[in-house]
Design a protein around this motif. Structure first.
Motif, mmCIF file in Angstrom:
data_model
loop_
_atom_site.group_PDB
_atom_site.id
_atom_site.type_symbol
_atom_site.label_atom_id
_atom_site.label_comp_id
_atom_site.label_asym_id
_atom_site.label_seq_id
_atom_site.Cartn_x
_atom_site.Cartn_y
_atom_site.Cartn_z
ATOM 1 N N TYR A 211 0.842 -1.194 0.000
ATOM 2 C CA TYR A 211 0.000 0.000 0.000
ATOM 3 C C TYR A 211 0.874 1.240 0.000
ATOM 4 O O TYR A 211 1.833 1.322 0.781
ATOM 5 N N ARG A 212 0.559 2.190 -0.875
ATOM 6 C CA ARG A 212 1.257 3.478 -0.912
ATOM 7 C C ARG A 212 0.232 4.594 -1.122
ATOM 8 O O ARG A 212 -0.612 4.493 -2.004
ATOM 9 N N LEU A 213 0.323 5.636 -0.286
ATOM 10 C CA LEU A 213 -0.572 6.782 -0.407
ATOM 11 C C LEU A 213 0.251 8.047 -0.163
ATOM 12 O O LEU A 213 0.754 8.265 0.940
ATOM 13 N N LYS A 214 0.401 8.867 -1.199
ATOM 14 C CA LYS A 214 1.197 10.085 -1.103
ATOM 15 C C LYS A 214 0.436 11.178 -0.363
ATOM 16 O O LYS A 214 -0.792 11.142 -0.280
ATOM 17 N N PRO A 215 1.168 12.173 0.178
ATOM 18 C CA PRO A 215 0.498 13.279 0.869
ATOM 19 C C PRO A 215 -0.567 13.925 -0.013
ATOM 20 O O PRO A 215 -0.349 14.167 -1.200
ATOM 21 N N GLY A 216 -1.735 14.143 0.568
ATOM 22 C CA GLY A 216 -2.846 14.768 -0.134
ATOM 23 C C GLY A 216 -3.720 13.807 -0.916
ATOM 24 O O GLY A 216 -4.822 14.168 -1.322
ATOM 25 N N GLU A 217 -3.270 12.569 -1.126
ATOM 26 C CA GLU A 217 -4.085 11.604 -1.860
ATOM 27 C C GLU A 217 -5.189 11.056 -0.970
ATOM 28 O O GLU A 217 -5.027 10.954 0.242
ATOM 29 N N LYS A 218 -6.306 10.703 -1.623
ATOM 30 C CA LYS A 218 -7.469 10.160 -0.922
ATOM 31 C C LYS A 218 -7.913 8.895 -1.629
ATOM 32 O O LYS A 218 -7.847 8.816 -2.860
ATOM 33 N N GLU A 219 -8.390 7.932 -0.851
ATOM 34 C CA GLU A 219 -9.005 6.751 -1.460
ATOM 35 C C GLU A 219 -10.444 6.646 -0.992
ATOM 36 O O GLU A 219 -10.777 7.048 0.117
ATOM 37 N N PRO A 220 -11.332 6.134 -1.853
ATOM 38 C CA PRO A 220 -12.758 6.074 -1.518
ATOM 39 C C PRO A 220 -13.062 5.000 -0.478
ATOM 40 O O PRO A 220 -12.202 4.186 -0.115
ATOM 41 N N MET A 221 -14.304 4.977 -0.047
ATOM 42 C CA MET A 221 -14.777 3.999 0.924
ATOM 43 C C MET A 221 -14.536 2.588 0.385
ATOM 44 O O MET A 221 -14.807 2.299 -0.771
ATOM 45 N N HIS A 222 -13.989 1.736 1.244
ATOM 46 C CA HIS A 222 -13.689 0.345 0.898
ATOM 47 C C HIS A 222 -13.601 -0.465 2.187
ATOM 48 O O HIS A 222 -13.657 0.096 3.272
ATOM 49 N N SER A 223 -13.445 -1.773 2.061
ATOM 50 C CA SER A 223 -13.417 -2.647 3.248
ATOM 51 C C SER A 223 -12.198 -3.558 3.248
ATOM 52 O O SER A 223 -11.673 -3.914 2.194
ATOM 53 N N HIS A 224 -11.792 -3.921 4.468
ATOM 54 C CA HIS A 224 -10.717 -4.886 4.674
ATOM 55 C C HIS A 224 -11.197 -5.945 5.664
ATOM 56 O O HIS A 224 -11.866 -5.607 6.650
ATOM 57 N N PRO A 225 -10.806 -7.208 5.471
ATOM 58 C CA PRO A 225 -11.045 -8.212 6.506
ATOM 59 C C PRO A 225 -10.008 -8.025 7.619
ATOM 60 O O PRO A 225 -9.111 -7.176 7.506
ATOM 61 N N ALA A 226 -10.095 -8.829 8.655
ATOM 62 C CA ALA A 226 -9.114 -8.775 9.736
ATOM 63 C C ALA A 226 -7.727 -9.086 9.185
ATOM 64 O O ALA A 226 -7.584 -9.822 8.204
ATOM 65 N N GLY A 227 -6.714 -8.511 9.831
ATOM 66 C CA GLY A 227 -5.352 -8.794 9.398
ATOM 67 C C GLY A 227 -4.331 -7.945 10.114
ATOM 68 O O GLY A 227 -4.629 -7.256 11.085
#
Length: 121
Positions: free
Chosen positions: A46-62
């Protein structure tokens, strides 16, 4: 009459409902790379640069292992938000979650997420 009023709203309700519970690799492939997947786990980079946004999503336990620390703002379906800072080298247990994420810090967030699958799936 109530049925007539609700019918025009059905497409909007269906679109809103479909945004929850979505796979982040599908909704935001620019932020996620599948490193390994089998019947027991899925490992994501996973990589997210400053100011970037990702939409609503889901993750299982981990488990999430932070390679590059940062500050992220999490928004949840109920409208609640919280900001969290993680340090490089930190290991975090994550219960199943649905959220949107924004990098509010000054550095790229970089992590490895190990998502557990239900046995038999």
């Amino acid at each position: 009459m109530k049925t007539i009023i609700l019918i025009p709203l059905l497409p909007a309700i269906c679109i809103a409902a479909s945004t929850f519970g979505q796979d982040p690799v599908t909704t935001s492939p620019q932020f996620y790379k599948v490193l390994l997947e089998n019947e027991r786990v899925r490992v994501l980079e996973y990589r997210l640069k400053p100011g970037e946004k990702e939409p609503m999503h889901s993750h299982p336990a981990g488990v999430v292992y932070v390679l590059g620390g940062g500050t992220l703002k999490f928004s949840y379906p109920d409208g609640r938000t919280e900001e969290k800072t993680a340090a490089s080298g930190e290991t975090i247990w994550r219960d199943p979650v649905t959220h949107a994420v924004e990098n509010t810090g000054n550095s790229e967030a970089h992590a490895i997420a190990i998502e557990l699958k239900q046995s038999g799936k």
